[in-house]
Design an enzyme around this catalytic site. Structure first.
Site, PDB file in Angstrom:
ATOM      1  N   ILE A 116       0.850  -1.203   0.000  1.00  0.00           N
ATOM      2  CA  ILE A 116       0.000   0.000   0.000  1.00  0.00           C
ATOM      3  C   ILE A 116       0.885   1.254   0.000  1.00  0.00           C
ATOM      4  CG2 ILE A 116      -1.877   1.211   1.181  1.00  0.00           C
ATOM      5  CD1 ILE A 116      -2.781  -1.537   2.254  1.00  0.00           C
ATOM      6  N   SER A 159      -6.473  -0.662  10.419  1.00  0.00           N
ATOM      7  CA  SER A 159      -7.087  -1.821   9.758  1.00  0.00           C
ATOM      8  C   SER A 159      -8.473  -2.103  10.314  1.00  0.00           C
ATOM      9  CB  SER A 159      -6.205  -3.044  10.015  1.00  0.00           C
ATOM     10  OG  SER A 159      -6.857  -4.222   9.611  1.00  0.00           O
ATOM     11  N   TYR A 170      -2.348  -8.720  15.574  1.00  0.00           N
ATOM     12  CA  TYR A 170      -2.188  -7.697  14.527  1.00  0.00           C
ATOM     13  C   TYR A 170      -3.196  -6.559  14.759  1.00  0.00           C
ATOM     14  CZ  TYR A 170      -2.829  -5.462  10.002  1.00  0.00           C
ATOM     15  OH  TYR A 170      -2.980  -4.537   9.000  1.00  0.00           O
ATOM     16  N   LYS A 209      -2.693  -2.472  15.978  1.00  0.00           N
ATOM     17  CA  LYS A 209      -3.232  -1.324  15.227  1.00  0.00           C
ATOM     18  C   LYS A 209      -4.098  -0.464  16.146  1.00  0.00           C
ATOM     19  CE  LYS A 209      -1.378  -2.001  11.219  1.00  0.00           C
ATOM     20  NZ  LYS A 209      -0.490  -1.017  10.588  1.00  0.00           N
ATOM     21  N   GLY A 243     -10.911 -17.373  13.384  1.00  0.00           N
ATOM     22  CA  GLY A 243     -10.883 -15.925  13.592  1.00  0.00           C
ATOM     23  C   GLY A 243     -11.387 -15.104  12.424  1.00  0.00           C
TER      24      GLY A 243
HETATM   25  N1  UFG Z   1      -9.787 -16.801   1.821  1.00  0.00           N
HETATM   26  C1  UFG Z   1     -10.034 -18.024   1.255  1.00  0.00           C
HETATM   27  N2  UFG Z   1      -8.985 -18.712   0.730  1.00  0.00           N
HETATM   28  C2  UFG Z   1      -7.714 -18.236   0.736  1.00  0.00           C
HETATM   29  C3  UFG Z   1      -7.471 -16.971   1.315  1.00  0.00           C
HETATM   30  C4  UFG Z   1      -8.532 -16.282   1.844  1.00  0.00           C
HETATM   31  O1  UFG Z   1     -11.156 -18.501   1.237  1.00  0.00           O
HETATM   32  O2  UFG Z   1      -6.813 -18.940   0.247  1.00  0.00           O
HETATM   33  C5  UFG Z   1     -10.915 -16.047   2.367  1.00  0.00           C
HETATM   34  C6  UFG Z   1     -10.735 -15.669   3.827  1.00  0.00           C
HETATM   35  O3  UFG Z   1     -11.217 -16.678   4.649  1.00  0.00           O
HETATM   36  C7  UFG Z   1     -11.543 -14.383   3.907  1.00  0.00           C
HETATM   37  C8  UFG Z   1     -11.441 -13.780   2.490  1.00  0.00           C
HETATM   38  O4  UFG Z   1     -10.996 -14.840   1.664  1.00  0.00           O
HETATM   39  O5  UFG Z   1     -12.874 -14.670   4.137  1.00  0.00           O
HETATM   40  C9  UFG Z   1     -10.426 -12.669   2.423  1.00  0.00           C
HETATM   41  O6  UFG Z   1      -9.226 -13.117   3.019  1.00  0.00           O
HETATM   42  P1  UFG Z   1      -7.870 -12.288   2.983  1.00  0.00           P
HETATM   43  O7  UFG Z   1      -6.834 -13.094   3.667  1.00  0.00           O
HETATM   44  O8  UFG Z   1      -7.626 -11.835   1.597  1.00  0.00           O
HETATM   45  O9  UFG Z   1      -8.202 -11.000   3.827  1.00  0.00           O
HETATM   46  P2  UFG Z   1      -8.777 -10.897   5.313  1.00  0.00           P
HETATM   47  O10 UFG Z   1     -10.194 -10.468   5.178  1.00  0.00           O
HETATM   48  O11 UFG Z   1      -8.513 -12.079   6.138  1.00  0.00           O
HETATM   49  O12 UFG Z   1      -7.794  -9.799   5.880  1.00  0.00           O
HETATM   50  C10 UFG Z   1      -7.921  -8.444   5.555  1.00  0.00           C
HETATM   51  C11 UFG Z   1      -6.572  -7.782   5.572  1.00  0.00           C
HETATM   52  C12 UFG Z   1      -5.961  -7.888   6.941  1.00  0.00           C
HETATM   53  C13 UFG Z   1      -6.893  -7.323   7.930  1.00  0.00           C
HETATM   54  C14 UFG Z   1      -8.241  -7.968   7.810  1.00  0.00           C
HETATM   55  C15 UFG Z   1      -9.241  -7.300   8.686  1.00  0.00           C
HETATM   56  O13 UFG Z   1      -5.742  -8.391   4.630  1.00  0.00           O
HETATM   57  O14 UFG Z   1      -4.747  -7.179   6.968  1.00  0.00           O
HETATM   58  O15 UFG Z   1      -8.723  -7.852   6.490  1.00  0.00           O
HETATM   59  O16 UFG Z   1     -10.003  -8.273   9.290  1.00  0.00           O
HETATM   60  F1  UFG Z   1      -6.422  -7.532   9.177  1.00  0.00           F
END
Ligand code: UFG
Length: 329
Positions: A12, A117, A141, A145, A284
């Site tokens: 970012i 975040s 994390y 924040k 989580g």
């Molecule tokens: N997911 C999958 N398969 C994967 C990866 C992710 O199904 O291989 C799902 C996750 O379970 C989630 C969605 O896709 O439901 C998005 O996942 P990401 O890992 O891309 O992003 P997150 O929502 O977990 O995390 C983002 C930011 C973090 C921040 C968070 C806030 O990347 O930095 O939102 O909750 F902390």
């Protein structure tokens, strides 16, 4: 006067650096390159490799230049790693911010835009999420924040420091010029992982859980284009410069898309079948995270201009197909 961007070699941060330079600002990047990429730093930015926990390093930067503001990204950002290694996150994310704020105050630099975040909320009580909704992080994390946000709030009472803490939802996409984009190691985010399948680097994408209380059973997230995030940071800086009250701001699109919808849209954008397999839900993961942008719109004039999921994925694909190994080639 220059703008200091700690963490300006990260995903970012590097996009904000490009945007600041495009708008004629003088930019200094400080990054320890632990997770950032030297090649992501715009050639017109002044670059210093160093760690923000190192006060002597910061003092030398602040002694050399007069900064009008700091836009702070330098942090570790892997949720899973933070659960396994909380000390690393408290040390770097909170310790780094403490050192930076200390040095800023000593050098009379009083405006900071902080990269926060949606992880600060934890499991949301309401959708869309408002800035004054409950904050109860479910991982270190998010805790770090939120801890920095709280420190900023106390400092704004005790000192002349003023801040805008920007709570990003799911950052995605890449620069329109196609020369910088997302490159994490390990990669854990949905969109780059889906595009790795389209690039032939993985056989399939695992969908983490299909029994959430959402329309199709998979998690819903609010994806925001990194160019819109860049625009919001510049608005936040201007808001502080013009005497705005600062505080906490959500940055999302205000629209949620499910994991299945992301995979489906990526099939359309790439023309690749992108096989998907249902896997157990990730611990989580909240079922839904969708921002209310009402405050950011009202106070910063922020309105995302790349809000379509197809446009966001196409922009990410433009980077990933040309750089299947990220900055390594
Ligand atoms: N997911 C999958 N398969 C994967 C990866 C992710 O199904 O291989 C799902 C996750 O379970 C989630 C969605 O896709 O439901 C998005 O996942 P990401 O890992 O891309 O992003 P997150 O929502 O977990 O995390 C983002 C930011 C973090 C921040 C968070 C806030 O990347 O930095 O939102 O909750 F902390």
């Amino acid at each position: 006067m220059a703008i200091l961007v700690p963490g300006g070699a990260g995903y970012i941060g590097s996009h904000i650096v490009h945007e600041l330079l495009d708008r004629g600002e003088e930019v200094v990047v400080a990054d320890n390159l632990q997770t950032g990429h030297r090649a992501a730093v715009h050639p017109d930015a002044e670059f210093y490799q160093g760690d923000i926990r190192d006060r002597a390093f910061l003092d030398s930067l602040f002694g050399r230049k007069r900064f009008v503001a700091v836009v702070h990204f330098a942090a570790n950002s892997l949720v899973g790693e933070s659960v396994r290694n909380p000390l690393k996150y408290y040390d770097n994310n909170l310790g780094g911010a403490i050192a930076l704020l200390d040095v800023m105050l000593r050098h009379g630099v009083h405006h900071i835009v902080f990269s926060s975040s949606a992880a600060a909320y934890g499991e949301p009580e309401n959708i869309p999420i408002l800035e004054d909704d409950r904050t109860l992080p479910v991982n270190p994390y998010g805790e770090t924040k939120l801890a920095v946000e709280k420190l900023l709030r106390w400092l704004s009472r005790a000192t002349p420091l003023r801040h805008a803490a920007l709570r990003y939802f799911n950052a995605a996409g890449a620069h329109s010029r196609g020369d910088i984009g997302e490159d994490h190691s390990p990669e854990t985010h949905l969109i780059p992982l889906v595009l790795q399948v389209a690039n032939g680097k993985c056989a399939d994408i695992g969908i983490f859980g299909d029994d959430y209380p959402t329309p199709d059973g998979t998690c819903v997230r609010d994806y925001i284009h990194v160019a819109d995030l860049a625009d919001a940071h510049i608005r936040a800086m201007r808001h502080l410069a013009s005497g705005g009250s600062g505080g906490v701001f959500n940055l999302g699109n205000g629209v949620g898309f499910s994991v299945r919808e992301v995979v489906e849209k990526a099939r359309k954008v790439t023309g690749h079948p992108i096989p998907a397999r249902i896997r157990p839900g990730r611990k989580g993961d909240p079922a839904q995270l969708v921002a209310s942008n009402a405050k950011s719109e009202r106070e910063l004039g922020f309105k995302p201009s790349h809000s379509g999921l197809e446009e966001i994925i196409a922009s990410a694909w433009n980077w990933h197909k040309r750089h299947p190994n990220g900055f390594a080639g």
